[in-house]
Write a protein that holds these residues in place. Structure first.
Motif, PDB file in Angstrom:
ATOM      1  N   LYS A 101       0.842  -1.192   0.000  1.00 27.64           N
ATOM      2  CA  LYS A 101       0.000   0.000   0.000  1.00 27.64           C
ATOM      3  C   LYS A 101       0.886   1.254   0.000  1.00 27.64           C
ATOM      4  CE  LYS A 101      -2.415  -1.046   3.675  1.00 27.64           C
ATOM      5  NZ  LYS A 101      -3.473  -1.011   4.727  1.00 27.64           N
ATOM      6  N   MET A 102       0.659   2.096  -1.006  1.00 33.99           N
ATOM      7  CA  MET A 102       1.402   3.345  -1.152  1.00 33.99           C
ATOM      8  C   MET A 102       0.443   4.514  -0.988  1.00 33.99           C
ATOM      9  SD  MET A 102       3.685   2.324  -4.516  1.00 33.99           S
ATOM     10  CE  MET A 102       2.268   1.746  -5.469  1.00 33.99           C
ATOM     11  N   ALA A 103       1.000   5.709  -0.770  1.00 31.66           N
ATOM     12  CA  ALA A 103       0.174   6.914  -0.670  1.00 31.66           C
ATOM     13  C   ALA A 103       0.933   8.111  -1.221  1.00 31.66           C
ATOM     14  CB  ALA A 103      -0.227   7.169   0.784  1.00 31.66           C
ATOM     15  N   LEU A 104       0.191   9.016  -1.830  1.00 34.67           N
ATOM     16  CA  LEU A 104       0.733  10.282  -2.317  1.00 34.67           C
ATOM     17  C   LEU A 104      -0.320  11.355  -2.072  1.00 34.67           C
ATOM     18  CD1 LEU A 104       2.738  11.035  -5.518  1.00 34.67           C
ATOM     19  CD2 LEU A 104       0.731  12.427  -5.009  1.00 34.67           C
ATOM     20  N   SER A 105       0.095  12.506  -1.543  1.00 31.62           N
ATOM     21  CA  SER A 105      -0.844  13.595  -1.290  1.00 31.62           C
ATOM     22  C   SER A 105      -0.438  14.839  -2.070  1.00 31.62           C
ATOM     23  CB  SER A 105      -0.908  13.917   0.204  1.00 31.62           C
ATOM     24  OG  SER A 105       0.342  14.373   0.681  1.00 31.62           O
ATOM     25  N   PRO A 124      -0.112  -3.248  -7.868  1.00 29.08           N
ATOM     26  CA  PRO A 124       0.123  -2.094  -6.998  1.00 29.08           C
ATOM     27  C   PRO A 124      -1.199  -1.518  -6.491  1.00 29.08           C
ATOM     28  CG  PRO A 124       0.270  -1.437  -9.289  1.00 29.08           C
ATOM     29  CD  PRO A 124       0.100  -2.926  -9.289  1.00 29.08           C
ATOM     30  N   ARG A 125      -1.134  -0.855  -5.353  1.00 27.04           N
ATOM     31  CA  ARG A 125      -2.297  -0.179  -4.798  1.00 27.04           C
ATOM     32  C   ARG A 125      -1.824   1.146  -4.206  1.00 27.04           C
ATOM     33  NH1 ARG A 125      -5.232  -3.010  -0.582  1.00 27.04           N
ATOM     34  NH2 ARG A 125      -7.092  -2.028  -1.440  1.00 27.04           N
ATOM     35  N   CYS A 126      -2.493   2.224  -4.559  1.00 22.31           N
ATOM     36  CA  CYS A 126      -2.036   3.528  -4.094  1.00 22.31           C
ATOM     37  C   CYS A 126      -3.224   4.428  -3.754  1.00 22.31           C
ATOM     38  CB  CYS A 126      -1.171   4.209  -5.157  1.00 22.31           C
ATOM     39  SG  CYS A 126      -0.430   5.761  -4.595  1.00 22.31           S
ATOM     40  N   LEU A 127      -3.097   5.110  -2.630  1.00 21.66           N
ATOM     41  CA  LEU A 127      -4.060   6.135  -2.232  1.00 21.66           C
ATOM     42  C   LEU A 127      -3.549   7.481  -2.727  1.00 21.66           C
ATOM     43  CD1 LEU A 127      -6.550   7.052  -0.564  1.00 21.66           C
ATOM     44  CD2 LEU A 127      -4.992   7.290   1.387  1.00 21.66           C
ATOM     45  N   LEU A 128      -4.335   8.154  -3.547  1.00 20.98           N
ATOM     46  CA  LEU A 128      -3.981   9.475  -4.064  1.00 20.98           C
ATOM     47  C   LEU A 128      -4.929  10.504  -3.461  1.00 20.98           C
ATOM     48  CD1 LEU A 128      -2.568  11.497  -5.940  1.00 20.98           C
ATOM     49  CD2 LEU A 128      -4.154  10.796  -7.761  1.00 20.98           C
ATOM     50  N   ALA A 129      -4.391  11.392  -2.631  1.00 23.24           N
ATOM     51  CA  ALA A 129      -5.189  12.436  -1.990  1.00 23.24           C
ATOM     52  C   ALA A 129      -4.930  13.770  -2.680  1.00 23.24           C
ATOM     53  CB  ALA A 129      -4.838  12.534  -0.509  1.00 23.24           C
ATOM     54  N   MET A 138      -6.431   7.721 -14.918  1.00 30.71           N
ATOM     55  CA  MET A 138      -6.719   7.618 -13.496  1.00 30.71           C
ATOM     56  C   MET A 138      -7.993   6.822 -13.248  1.00 30.71           C
ATOM     57  SD  MET A 138      -5.651  11.478 -12.239  1.00 30.71           S
ATOM     58  CE  MET A 138      -6.413  11.287 -10.626  1.00 30.71           C
ATOM     59  N   ASP A 139      -9.014   7.093 -14.045  1.00 28.72           N
ATOM     60  CA  ASP A 139     -10.279   6.360 -13.885  1.00 28.72           C
ATOM     61  C   ASP A 139     -10.089   4.877 -14.187  1.00 28.72           C
ATOM     62  OD1 ASP A 139     -11.634   8.631 -13.154  1.00 28.72           O
ATOM     63  OD2 ASP A 139     -12.441   9.044 -15.150  1.00 28.72           O
ATOM     64  N   ARG A 140      -9.264   4.578 -15.180  1.00 28.21           N
ATOM     65  CA  ARG A 140      -9.011   3.187 -15.542  1.00 28.21           C
ATOM     66  C   ARG A 140      -8.319   2.455 -14.382  1.00 28.21           C
ATOM     67  NH1 ARG A 140      -5.592   3.812 -19.827  1.00 28.21           N
ATOM     68  NH2 ARG A 140      -7.386   4.312 -21.148  1.00 28.21           N
ATOM     69  N   LEU A 141      -7.346   3.093 -13.771  1.00 25.63           N
ATOM     70  CA  LEU A 141      -6.651   2.486 -12.634  1.00 25.63           C
ATOM     71  C   LEU A 141      -7.571   2.352 -11.421  1.00 25.63           C
ATOM     72  CD1 LEU A 141      -3.220   4.346 -12.915  1.00 25.63           C
ATOM     73  CD2 LEU A 141      -3.611   1.905 -13.308  1.00 25.63           C
ATOM     74  N   ALA A 142      -8.443   3.340 -11.231  1.00 23.22           N
ATOM     75  CA  ALA A 142      -9.391   3.265 -10.120  1.00 23.22           C
ATOM     76  C   ALA A 142     -10.357   2.108 -10.310  1.00 23.22           C
ATOM     77  CB  ALA A 142     -10.151   4.584  -9.993  1.00 23.22           C
ATOM     78  N   LEU A 169      -5.868   2.296  -7.974  1.00 25.82           N
ATOM     79  CA  LEU A 169      -5.824   3.665  -7.472  1.00 25.82           C
ATOM     80  C   LEU A 169      -7.082   3.953  -6.657  1.00 25.82           C
ATOM     81  CD1 LEU A 169      -4.146   6.370  -7.702  1.00 25.82           C
ATOM     82  CD2 LEU A 169      -5.742   7.016  -9.522  1.00 25.82           C
ATOM     83  N   VAL A 170      -6.893   4.472  -5.461  1.00 20.40           N
ATOM     84  CA  VAL A 170      -8.003   4.916  -4.623  1.00 20.40           C
ATOM     85  C   VAL A 170      -7.883   6.431  -4.477  1.00 20.40           C
ATOM     86  CG1 VAL A 170      -9.092   4.782  -2.353  1.00 20.40           C
ATOM     87  CG2 VAL A 170      -8.108   2.725  -3.384  1.00 20.40           C
TER      88      VAL A 170
END
Length: 324
Positions: free
Chosen positions: A166-170, A203-208, A225-229, A234-235
């Motif tokens: 689990k990754m995250a980017l803000s 991969p799984r990533c939270l994008l804020a 982005m929509d495709r990955l979501a 992508l969350v």
């Protein structure tokens, strides 16, 4: 002498507004006051404090028009200017730079959030006006339960899950700098996630994104982005949320910026023991793994190594340190 913290209080949530809030809260018991720049009445309050109180102002904005207003109101000669990386917009810009230098000379001093920001002042003979102060103040952890309740369900589910890396980017907003580069590295993140997906990873990533405006996104990027979501890769966490509880629940935090100060988000991640992978555009704290900004292949390889390591139950930081 009474201290008055001046700046924009959250929301919106961002590195500077969070610092302003925590700085005031850390000094409130000692009698500190504040001026919230979100209020339309800030000039009246500021002027009243100038004429009625014996105080010093901690000014958390480098906006040239605001600093000029402080000068005209008589507040600047009693102010410390906090430079959170705003000075870079003034250096080398002729009259704007000369005006900024004049205003800095009129102030009590400048407090920069990182050592590297002193160079711009020193080269202009202003080094004696500058000191370094870390922008990081720990959050109030008793607020965590309420913050988590405010998160959208898909974000809560992502944070609660135990499988995969689990990754995250803000980011505050999707925006490009003067050179046309995506400031927060959202473009690079999407490209990296697509690479990992194509390499057989999951991969799984939270994008804020705090201030999300889809009209600012290039159409192609929005579609990707929509495709990955839709694929669960992508969350999206769109809107105003406090972010720090996320660091306790992800394996790695990404700071892929094209420019930076002393990032509060990086300091928070380190505080909570979350590994950080960041661009090398400025000096970073000890323990942060760097990649060459703009080197997508290096970023992809590092993240691929993280994914492989997670399958072997190795810690993300150990894997980051192996990929040198």
């Amino acid at each position: 002498m009474k201290v008055v913290v001046v700046g924009r209080f959250p929301p919106p949530y961002g590195g500077v507004s969070i610092f302003v809030k925590r700085k005031y809260e850390s000094m409130r018991s000692a009698g500190a006051g504040y001026v919230d720049l979100r209020s339309r009445w800030w000039p009246v309050k500021l002027f009243w404090l100038v004429i009625s109180s014996r105080c010093e102002f901690y000014v958390n904005t480098g906006n040239i028009h605001f600093l000029l207003a402080c000068y005209l109101l008589g507040a600047l000669r009693r102010s410390y200017i906090y430079d959170h990386n705003a000075s870079r917009r003034n250096w080398g810009r002729g009259r704007l730079e000369r005006l900024y230098i004049f205003l800095v000379k009129s102030a009590l001093g400048v407090r920069v959030v990182h050592q590297h920001l002193k160079a711009g002042y020193e080269s202009r003979g202003l080094g004696h006006k500058v000191e370094v102060e870390s922008p990081f103040l720990p959050p109030v952890e008793s607020e965590q339960a309420e913050i988590l309740k405010s998160y959208p369900k898909e974000v809560v589910d992502f944070l609660a899950s135990t499988h995969g890396l689990k990754m995250a980017l803000s980011a505050s907003v999707y925006v490009r700098d003067g050179a046309g580069r995506d400031v927060y590295g959202i473009d690079a993140l999407i490209e990296a996630l697509e690479y990992l997906q194509g390499a057989g990873c999951k991969p799984r990533c939270l994008l804020a994104i705090a201030e999300f405006d889809e009209s600012l996104l290039p159409r192609d990027l929005a579609v990707r982005m929509d495709r990955l979501a839709s694929a669960g890769v992508l969350v999206k966490m769109l809107g105003q949320y406090q972010f720090w509880p996320v660091y306790k629940r992800v394996h790695v935090f990404l700071r892929l910026t094209s420019t930076d100060g002393d990032s509060i988000s990086i300091r928070e991640a380190i505080h909570f023991g979350c590994p950080v992978l960041a661009s090398d555009v400025v000096p970073r704290p000890d323990g942060v793994k760097l990649y060459g900004y703009g080197n997508q292949d290096e970023l992809n390889a590092l993240l691929h190594g993280l994914k492989n390591g997670s399958e072997q139950s190795e810690s993300p930081m150990r894997i980051l340190n192996q990929n040198t």
